[in-house]
Design a protein around this motif. Structure first.
Motif: not given
Length: 731
Positions: A490-491, A519-526, A531-541
């Motif tokens: 997460w960015t 502006v934030s922080q999330r665990p995991g791989v995305w 910028l993950c804040q402008l769009g992101a999906t979970d890698l495993t999903a």
């Protein structure tokens, strides 16, 4: 005297048949109109058949005329068109289109005097704000919390947080406290006072429950987005450019009234108010005429059923002749919108003309169905009556003759039915590889695959600045077989600020309200871009969705090319395993110049997912470095001329795989650029240049907006397989 009565009855019979025909002709037209042009569902179905909602993003938005329309905006027009599907999803387009359909039907039903093709853009403005609010609300639960000393301090902290949200700033921390029922009743009105009365009534009970349960983040996420107005400047500029909230397409029905078909529609408009009474009158007269025919047939000593059936058949035949005349005299009313003199932009004109062609065909088809059923009813009734008469004679013939006749009729029917039901009993099943049998015996490196650049950044998953429209699995449905993915942690906040600082001023101003509130922080791989804040999906999903798709499509080979700037290879491999793909991944040759397996052998073994990373390499595993096996072309082309040459960018000369990066880089992925760069001729010409310069054709053709243009056609040509006419698989 008897002869005179007979002739008179015949004349009366002919007159009654003519009356049935004359009544049925306008009834057929009225029935057809009621089921089509006077029915809103008719237009919706025609739009669906023309794929109009998808073509808005693949043909209308890429049209150069859109740039002219958006020329007054303070940000790059490509940024607007790239994100428009995100802020204007198909559901909103359909709702806006329903408004136009209502206008058309109201005109045809004589409720209005003209049809004005204009679009109310207020839903777009609402979606722009709604998108920003979604990012703001989604980040409220990720900050720190502190214990408030009193209910008063808690209330003040909540109000300060709401002020931050309204200004587009992420709150640094959230206050917490255990509220009693009485405390909740004291805090709740203060918070609700910040929103309008309608919102108070809607969210009040839920907000009370959240505060009572101590869910402060949820409570603020419910109220906060209602206050955020950080993007009002952009929508105000758009309103100014359009001179209001309505986009006038410049076309009215009155402008086309010199067309024969429009004149006919005007007549329908003029008589629409009387259609109900006219239908009843014609039906009563026709029923009376049929009754008279039955009575006269009894006097004449002929079959009453066959007499009535003959009149019905005559009515059907007359309606068929009328249909031919209408077809010749009433051409497609919207055909003048096609061509260089159309008042609409070419992209919009093509979609509208295709819609009108399908709608016009639907009217014809509905008319023919009514005519066909008229003839079927008449012929069936007459045929049954004749069969009854024949049966009476049949019973008087000998048993042996009846059996022989029945056998002679039954055998050919049984043979025909059997042959029709089992036409391919002796056919051999064909094995498909990448949806084509001709590719099965080619090695993996001898096939060209359509690839999507930044495949995860798509508007269907609500990314800002998308490079694609469909989701990853929908891209696979449409023929894509290689996905270029970016994996990130997460960015962090500092990187957000650095990224924004490097953007052009107009683009930075447009994105800053969204990024500041996320502006934030999330665990995991995305899977995200920039910028993950402008769009992101979970890698495993997402990998799990790829696994499900490959399970549904067992003859397809898929490749993942992963940009892995800051994620260790072990985490990527862990995501592949967690998604259940361990039994599907193929291990590349140990030697970079080694021999790849054929598609057939990959499919037979089940190892048909190739996973390659740009920067890392795990020898002895399925996860190998892409540039050990491949080269690529530059990925920063600025002009169409830059997509003609094929210089080597990264990788070792003579590598077995070649990635042709075939998109233009600008302020945002450009739909208009994709319309030109994704043209089949452009792609094939550059691929042939690659063969001349690098000694091989591309293995991967990576594009932006793969649904725009004809990239799949180009890949089929390079593979020398029949051109695809639709989605490669059902998925």
């Amino acid at each position: 005297m008897v002869g005179g009565n007979t002739r008179g009855r015949r004349v009366a019979h002919v007159g009654l048949v003519a009356l049935v025909v004359l009544c049925w002709l306008p009834l057929v037209v009225i029935i057809t109109a009621s089921r089509t042009v006077l029915n809103p569902a008719f237009y919706s179905q025609s739009l669906d058949r023309a794929h109009a909602y998808d073509r808005l993003y693949t043909e209308v938005l890429p049209d150069p005329a859109v740039d002219t329309l958006l020329a007054g905006l303070p940000i790059d027009s490509s940024l607007v068109t790239a994100n428009l599907r995100t802020v204007l999803p198909p559901a909103t387009v359909q709702a806006m289109t329903d408004e136009q359909i209502t206008r058309i039907v109201d005109y045809l039903r004589a409720r209005t005097g003209d049809v004005e093709l204009a679009v109310d853009l207020r839903p777009i403005f609402g979606n722009i704000s709604g998108l920003a609010n979604r990012y703001i609300a989604g980040e409220l639960g990720s900050g720190s919390t502190y214990r408030a000393a009193s209910v008063q301090d808690f209330t003040q902290g909540v109000l300060s947080t709401l002020d931050d949200i309204a200004a587009g700033r992420p709150p640094r921390s959230l206050p917490t406290i255990e509220l009693t029922a009485q405390d909740t009743d004291r805090v709740l009105p203060v918070i609700l006072d910040r929103v309008d009365p309608a919102t108070r009534d809607r969210v009040g009970p839920q907000l009370r429950a959240m505060l009572r349960a101590g869910d402060v983040a949820g409570a603020l996420a419910l109220v906060g987005p209602q206050l955020f107005q950080g993007d009002e400047r952009a929508t105000t500029s758009l309103r100014t450019s359009l001179r209001g909230s309505t986009l006038d397409l410049g076309v009215r029905l009155s402008d086309l009234r010199d067309q024969p078909a429009i004149r006919a529609i005007d007549r329908l408009h003029d008589v629409a108010a009387t259609l109900g009474w006219l239908t009843v009158l014609l039906s009563v007269v026709m029923a009376g005429a049929l009754a008279g025919i039955v009575v006269l047939a009894g006097y004449r000593g002929v079959s009453r059923v066959r007499a009535a059936a003959t009149a019905v058949v005559a009515a059907g035949a007359g309606a068929a002749l009328l249909g031919v005349g209408l077809r010749l005299g009433l051409p497609n009313p919207l055909r003048p919108l096609a061509g260089p003199h159309s008042p609409l932009p070419p992209g919009a004109s093509a979609v509208l003309v295709d819609f009108s062609r399908r709608a016009y065909g639907a009217v014809e088809g509905d008319y023919l169905r009514v005519v066909a059923w008229t003839l079927v009813v008449g012929l069936a009734a007459g045929g049954l009556s004749l069969l009854v008469a024949i049966s009476a004679r049949w019973n008087r013939t000998g048993r042996r003759r009846r059996v022989a006749t029945a056998f002679a009729l039954t055998v050919p029917v049984m043979v025909t039915v059997t042959w029709t039901a089992f036409p391919g009993a002796a056919a051999e099943a064909r094995q498909l590889c990448e949806s084509s049998p001709v590719l099965c015996d080619r090695r993996y490196d001898q096939v060209t695959y359509l690839a999507t650049h930044n495949a995860m950044a798509n508007s269907e998953d609500r990314f800002l600045g998308p490079s694609q429209d469909p989701t990853i699995t929908h891209q696979l449905d449409l023929g894509v077989r290689a996905l270029l993915l970016d994996v990130h942690h997460w960015t962090p906040a500092a990187q957000v600020e650095t990224y924004l600082a490097g953007l052009p001023a107009r683009t930075r101003d447009a994105l800053a309200p969204l990024a500041r509130g996320a502006v934030s922080q999330r665990p995991g791989v995305w899977l995200c871009h920039d910028l993950c804040q402008l769009g992101a999906t979970d890698l495993t999903a997402e990998l799990g969705a790829v696994r499900d798709w490959m399970t549904r499509n067992p003859t397809e080979v898929v490749t993942l090319i992963i940009q892995d700037d800051d994620v260790p290879a072990s985490e990527i491999a862990g995501g592949v395993a967690a998604a259940g793909l361990a039994d599907m991944v193929a291990t590349p040759p140990a030697d970079p110049h080694g021999r790849w397996p054929t598609l057939r052998s990959m499919i037979d073994s089940g190892r048909r997912l190739v996973v390659l990373t740009e920067r890392q390499d795990l020898p002895g595993t399925f996860l190998r470095g892409f540039y050990r096996y491949a080269t690529d072309t530059p990925f920063d082309a600025k002009r169409p001329q830059d997509l003609r040459a094929c210089p080597r960018n990264r990788g070792t000369a003579g590598a077995g795989l070649l990635l042709m990066n075939h998109w233009l880089t600008d302020a945002a992925p450009s739909r208009r650029s994709a319309l030109g760069s994704n043209a089949a001729g452009t792609i094939v010409a550059r691929a042939e240049r690659c063969e001349a310069d690098q000694g091989r054709r591309p293995t991967f053709v990576a594009v932006d907006f793969s649904t725009i243009g004809s990239a799949q056609v180009a890949v089929d040509r390079l593979n020398r397989v029949p051109t695809s006419t639709g989605p490669a698989v059902g998925g």
